[in-house]
Scaffold this motif. Structure first.
Motif, mmCIF file in Angstrom:
data_model
loop_
_atom_site.group_PDB
_atom_site.id
_atom_site.type_symbol
_atom_site.label_atom_id
_atom_site.label_comp_id
_atom_site.label_asym_id
_atom_site.label_seq_id
_atom_site.Cartn_x
_atom_site.Cartn_y
_atom_site.Cartn_z
ATOM 1 N N ASP A 1 32.599 53.734 44.410
ATOM 2 C CA ASP A 1 34.025 53.639 44.070
ATOM 3 C C ASP A 1 34.277 53.571 42.567
ATOM 4 O O ASP A 1 35.349 53.158 42.130
ATOM 5 C CB ASP A 1 34.673 52.451 44.777
ATOM 6 C CG ASP A 1 33.980 51.121 44.508
ATOM 7 O OD1 ASP A 1 32.922 51.120 43.835
ATOM 8 O OD2 ASP A 1 34.493 50.090 44.980
ATOM 9 N N GLU A 2 33.292 53.969 41.765
ATOM 10 C CA GLU A 2 33.445 54.101 40.325
ATOM 11 C C GLU A 2 32.742 55.379 39.887
ATOM 12 O O GLU A 2 31.695 55.726 40.430
ATOM 13 C CB GLU A 2 32.817 52.906 39.600
ATOM 14 C CG GLU A 2 33.476 51.562 39.895
ATOM 15 C CD GLU A 2 32.686 50.414 39.290
ATOM 16 O OE1 GLU A 2 33.014 49.999 38.170
ATOM 17 O OE2 GLU A 2 31.731 49.954 39.951
ATOM 18 N N PRO A 3 33.288 56.083 38.892
ATOM 19 C CA PRO A 3 32.690 57.370 38.525
ATOM 20 C C PRO A 3 31.440 57.276 37.677
ATOM 21 O O PRO A 3 30.648 58.225 37.646
ATOM 22 C CB PRO A 3 33.814 58.066 37.748
ATOM 23 C CG PRO A 3 34.613 56.948 37.174
ATOM 24 C CD PRO A 3 34.564 55.841 38.201
ATOM 25 N N ASP A 4 31.225 56.162 36.968
ATOM 26 C CA ASP A 4 30.090 56.156 36.049
ATOM 27 C C ASP A 4 29.423 54.801 35.869
ATOM 28 O O ASP A 4 28.579 54.648 34.997
ATOM 29 C CB ASP A 4 30.523 56.681 34.673
ATOM 30 C CG ASP A 4 31.695 55.888 34.093
ATOM 31 O OD1 ASP A 4 31.757 54.666 34.294
ATOM 32 O OD2 ASP A 4 32.548 56.506 33.435
ATOM 33 N N ALA A 5 29.758 53.804 36.664
ATOM 34 C CA ALA A 5 29.174 52.475 36.497
ATOM 35 C C ALA A 5 27.849 52.360 37.240
ATOM 36 O O ALA A 5 27.650 52.968 38.295
ATOM 37 C CB ALA A 5 30.140 51.410 37.006
ATOM 38 N N ILE A 6 26.925 51.575 36.674
ATOM 39 C CA ILE A 6 25.681 51.242 37.354
ATOM 40 C C ILE A 6 25.449 49.739 37.254
ATOM 41 O O ILE A 6 25.855 49.094 36.282
ATOM 42 C CB ILE A 6 24.475 52.022 36.788
ATOM 43 C CG1 ILE A 6 24.315 51.790 35.278
ATOM 44 C CG2 ILE A 6 24.598 53.500 37.096
ATOM 45 C CD1 ILE A 6 23.064 52.451 34.696
ATOM 46 N N TYR A 7 24.797 49.186 38.283
ATOM 47 C CA TYR A 7 24.556 47.752 38.384
ATOM 48 C C TYR A 7 23.088 47.503 38.682
ATOM 49 O O TYR A 7 22.379 48.366 39.209
ATOM 50 C CB TYR A 7 25.415 47.147 39.505
ATOM 51 C CG TYR A 7 26.899 47.248 39.243
ATOM 52 C CD1 TYR A 7 27.596 46.192 38.649
ATOM 53 C CD2 TYR A 7 27.608 48.396 39.577
ATOM 54 C CE1 TYR A 7 28.963 46.282 38.398
ATOM 55 C CE2 TYR A 7 28.967 48.503 39.328
ATOM 56 C CZ TYR A 7 29.638 47.438 38.740
ATOM 57 O OH TYR A 7 30.987 47.531 38.485
ATOM 58 N N GLY A 8 22.633 46.307 38.372
ATOM 59 C CA GLY A 8 21.244 45.964 38.580
ATOM 60 C C GLY A 8 20.826 46.059 40.034
ATOM 61 O O GLY A 8 21.525 45.579 40.932
ATOM 62 N N LEU A 9 19.677 46.664 40.276
ATOM 63 C CA LEU A 9 19.108 46.746 41.621
ATOM 64 C C LEU A 9 17.742 46.079 41.586
ATOM 65 O O LEU A 9 17.645 44.873 41.810
ATOM 66 C CB LEU A 9 19.026 48.198 42.084
ATOM 67 C CG LEU A 9 18.435 48.469 43.483
ATOM 68 C CD1 LEU A 9 19.141 47.657 44.547
ATOM 69 C CD2 LEU A 9 18.471 49.940 43.808
ATOM 70 N N LEU A 10 16.690 46.790 41.245
ATOM 71 C CA LEU A 10 15.397 46.133 41.047
ATOM 72 C C LEU A 10 15.441 45.221 39.827
ATOM 73 O O LEU A 10 14.707 44.228 39.744
ATOM 74 C CB LEU A 10 14.294 47.179 40.872
ATOM 75 C CG LEU A 10 13.948 48.004 42.117
ATOM 76 C CD1 LEU A 10 12.956 49.103 41.761
ATOM 77 C CD2 LEU A 10 13.392 47.119 43.223
ATOM 78 N N ALA A 11 16.309 45.552 38.896
ATOM 79 C CA ALA A 11 16.475 44.726 37.691
ATOM 80 C C ALA A 11 17.616 43.748 37.888
ATOM 81 O O ALA A 11 18.690 44.124 38.345
ATOM 82 C CB ALA A 11 16.748 45.610 36.484
ATOM 83 N N GLU A 12 17.388 42.478 37.540
ATOM 84 C CA GLU A 12 18.461 41.494 37.620
ATOM 85 C C GLU A 12 19.349 41.536 36.387
ATOM 86 O O GLU A 12 20.495 41.095 36.419
ATOM 87 C CB GLU A 12 17.890 40.092 37.812
ATOM 88 C CG GLU A 12 17.037 39.583 36.665
ATOM 89 C CD GLU A 12 16.426 38.220 36.962
ATOM 90 O OE1 GLU A 12 16.523 37.768 38.124
ATOM 91 O OE2 GLU A 12 15.852 37.628 36.034
#
Length: 626
Positions: A116-127
């Motif tokens: 639901d965002e065009p260019d955001a990324i969030y931590g997955l393996l990285a906290e």
């Protein structure tokens, strides 16, 4: 019509969308107001992050939905070296072989993008991730909980191995994202540093931060490119279950998945089993759906959607169907004429061949009025140019004027329109004049060049349905003197010939993402991809002006500036016609057995049904499918 639809993964892996490049000034990140080297939970190329550091779940997730059940489908999209028709390897991270669709579900990256965002990324393996003041160094702290399916922890050494190996040997869709990565180093077991050259832009960098991470130990005694059916372990929520090579594969939800209660996975991936069926024949796949062996199907063939869904289960309500709105990303469905073969190098020739396609007649008589004529490679997005160039677009184009067709500076190219009779001679006269202007003359019934060599064109197909839809186009080419033909080949041969650029004409459909990166776009439009096996530059185009436009996309400091630059590129591509826009639909023509639950609205930037929907036992009982 069945389209070849390669979707570029955006959830776990790099957002291979459309390019960014070396830039003197980088666009501001959403973390620009934070001190350098401050640990952050997410990054965004433009604007603020939607989700705060303490987010509980994504808004499109449904935590209250029940877990379990089975979802069986034929995939509407696929990634990397995957094939929807057959498979002969589980290694989806290299160019060689044909992997089964959805193998990417086994793997995770340091970060993930949202739907639901065009260019955001969030931590997955990285906290967390910390960014240096110059934007060239990203330091990640790995989550202590993160583990592979082997129960081994995900370590910095695994990240280093994955990045180094994918850059050297990975599928081109992955390797190209890492061009500007100069160093990946482990600072300790849970801390890894990724350094860029300084030539990257923010979208370029963000695209590289979601590469699939695999365990280095697995490759201690085997080459990375090895095929076969020994699945590379991943840290994702899914593992390979039952399968029959070339026929079907089942993915089972891991009971021991380390991230099952984490915010990024909560309320998603409800099914216990996701089964992908492979069919070489479209009609066989539809019959399997009618029988209930397949429980979800996206229909790409207008004839079938209009006339083949009146079977008993659809009439009595056990099967539902609807057109679900599409996503806010560019819809790319185009023909490629292979300019590595001399007869297709002149834009007048490409324009003449496009004039042989009578869309109005075809849509009315063969497509049941269910398609739109595409004007642009970027249909259904904000990147489609209209009318004359705006002042902002002219500012982008003027420095390139000497290397651009003069028409670029006037009204944007649009598709020809026929009278719909199927006998409109006007476009064929225009096509004949274009062939003549390009040096092709009639000798008897054959179009020949100055040396007397005939103009030959073989339209390579992977589905006979395309032959039905575009047969009249080929007949029109023959009327003009082209020695035109169609050839249907099996899935493995088709993919191999695409990889080696061994074709005259093909039809392709790709799903792009909303924020361009240069490395991604160059796979389609860049001169550096013209002779790179496995790239998507199927037309073999090479234009310094287009390359510079790709650079300018990377220099955009705001989404408005990005949009103006993309529209300028659109104008150039449409007058060059390296990629000839074809047709498109407005949404997903979807049919399913009424045994699933779903949220009332879908996210704007993705529609992975297998992760968003869930099994509803009460509905299944009501239709006798429990």
């Amino acid at each position: 019509m069945t389209e070849s639809f390669v979707r570029i993964s955006r959830r776990h892996f790099g957002k291979l969308a459309m390019g960014a490049a070396a830039a003197a000034a980088l666009p501001r990140l959403s973390f620009a107001d934070n001190p350098a080297d401050t640990p952050l939970h997410g990054l965004s190329a433009f604007g603020d992050l939607k989700y705060p550091a303490d987010y509980a779940q994504f808004d499109y997730a449904t935590p209250e939905a029940p877990a379990g059940g089975r979802f069986t489908f034929t995939v509407p999209s696929w990634f990397f070296n995957q094939s929807p028709d057959t498979f002969d390897t589980f290694n989806t991270l290299v160019l060689q072989g044909n992997a089964p669709p959805r193998m990417e579900m086994l793997y995770e990256g340091l970060m993930l993008s949202t739907l639901d965002e065009p260019d955001a990324i969030y931590g997955l393996l990285a906290e967390s991730v910390a960014v240096s003041a110059d934007g060239n160094r990203f330091t990640f702290r790995l989550r202590p909980e993160a583990r592979f399916s082997t129960d081994a922890p995900v370590t910095a050494a695994d990240v280093v191995f994955s990045y180094d190996t994918l850059k050297r040997e990975g599928h081109p869709s992955l390797a190209i994202q890492l061009v500007e990565v100069t160093e990946v180093a482990a600072e300790d077991e849970r801390t890894v540093r990724i350094v860029f050259s300084g030539r990257q832009t923010v979208p370029t960098a963000l695209a590289a931060l979601s590469m699939p991470i695999v365990p280095a130990a697995f490759f201690a005694d085997r080459p990375f490119g090895q095929g076969g059916f020994d699945a590379i372990p991943g840290s994702g929520a899914w593992e390979v279950g039952r399968y029959a090579a070339g026929r079907f594969i089942e993915y089972e939800k891991r009971a021991d998945y380390w991230g099952r209660d984490m915010p990024f996975s909560k309320g998603l991936g409800h099914f216990q089993t996701i089964r992908v069926e492979c069919f070489r024949d479209r009609q066989a796949a539809l019959e399997a759906f009618k029988k209930g062996d397949v429980t979800y199907r996206e229909e790409f063939t207008p004839r079938a959607w209009a006339s083949e869904y009146a079977f008993p289960a659809a009439q009595d309500g056990r099967v539902k169907r609807d057109t679900i709105p599409g996503e806010s990303w560019p819809n790319f469905q185009c023909w490629a004429l292979n300019q590595r073969r001399a007869q297709f190098g002149d834009a007048r020739v490409r324009r003449a061949i496009n004039l042989c396609f009578d869309f109005e007649w075809t849509n009315a008589n063969l497509l049941f009025g269910l398609r739109q004529h595409s004007q642009s490679p970027f249909e259904l997005s904000d990147y489609v140019a209209t009318g004359a160039p705006t002042p902002e677009e002219l500012a982008v184009l003027e420095p390139l004027r000497a290397d651009l067709p003069p028409e670029v500076f006037g009204e944007v190219w649009t598709q020809p329109v026929t009278d719909g009779s199927g006998r409109d001679r006007r476009p064929l006269r225009e096509a004949s004049e274009l062939f003549a202007a390009a040096g092709w003359t009639r000798r008897g019934s054959t179009l020949v060049d100055a040396a007397g060599q005939p103009f030959r064109l073989e339209y390579l197909l992977n589905d006979p349905e395309q032959g039905r839809v575009y047969g009249k186009m080929v007949e029109n080419m023959k009327l003009l003197g082209v020695e035109a033909s169609m050839r249907v080949v099996d899935a493995a041969q088709y993919q191999d010939r695409l990889n080696r650029f061994d074709f005259d004409m093909i039809l392709c459909r790709f799903g792009f993402n909303g924020t361009p990166t240069r490395e991604g776009m160059s796979l389609f439009f860049g001169s550096n991809a013209r002779d790179r096996d496995g790239s998507y530059n199927y037309p073999g185009m090479a234009s310094p002006a287009v390359d510079r436009l790709l650079d300018r996309i990377g220099e955009a400091r705001s989404r408005d500036e990005l949009t103006h630059t993309m529209r300028a590129l659109d104008r150039v591509l449409r007058w060059r016609l390296d990629w000839i826009p074809n047709i498109h639909a407005e949404g997903h023509n979807s049919a399913w057995w009424d045994m699933f639950g779903m949220a009332p609205t879908k996210p704007e930037y993705g529609f992975p049904v297998e992760h968003l929907w869930w099994y509803d036992e009460s509905k299944a009982k009501a239709i006798g499918r429990a």
